[in-house]
Design an enzyme around this catalytic site. Structure first.
Site: not given
Ligand code: NI
Length: 168
Positions: A46, A51, A91-92, A133-134, A137
């Protein structure tokens, strides 16, 4: 398509409350394509717009095991949630760190696709977790915000010891 740099913790852009998308135009399509490519390249499941430094309510997700199954969510809202489940997340924007987070088990999300058409999705399993999670963000919330105070302290120590994250 263009690969976009992924902003890492503690970048301020990751803490913004993102704006709703109102123009479903070609620049949105281009952004979505670049986000998907960036997510696949980073081997993520995701990616949310903040991000990559864009404070708009956009996220792309692919939790499929084999054949790609990309889902694009624009202005997503959780309209109902039920149950509770804990699972390990990463998480990226916080590379190499993983920790268990408690989330709702099943959720119903309403969103728009790239053409501005609304849709509703009943999510469970990994899709439910990833969506929560997304969507977090898009409101400036990171998964580490859900940790207990003790685990949050452990994260901060881990991060300090690591000496921050390198720029890509
Ligand atoms: Ni993330």
């Amino acid at each position: 398509m263009t690969l976009l740099p992924i902003f890492k913790y503690p970048e301020e852009v990751l803490r913004q409350d993102c704006e709703e998308v109102t123009d479903f135009d070609s620049s949105l399509n281009e952004l979505l394509d670049n986000m998907a490519q960036t997510m696949y390249e980073a081997q993520g499941i995701g990616l949310a717009a903040p991000q990559i430094g864009v404070t708009k309510q956009i996220t792309v997700i692919d939790v499929s095991a084999d054949e790609p199954e990309l889902i694009e969510f624009i202005n997503p809202t959780i309209v109902s949630k039920e149950g509770s489940v804990s699972s390990e997340e990463g998480c990226l924007s916080i590379p190499e760190y993983r920790e268990s987070v408690k989330r709702a088990e099943n959720i119903v999300v309403e969103a728009y696709d790239r053409h501005g058409k609304s849709f509703r999705i009943d999510a469970d399993g990994l899709l439910s977790i990833c969506l929560q999670h997304e969507i977090d963000h898009l409101h400036g919330v990171l998964f580490i915000d859900h940790l207990s105070r003790l685990k949050r302290e452990m994260f901060k120590r881990w991060y300090k010891k690591r000496g921050g994250f390198d720029e890509e």
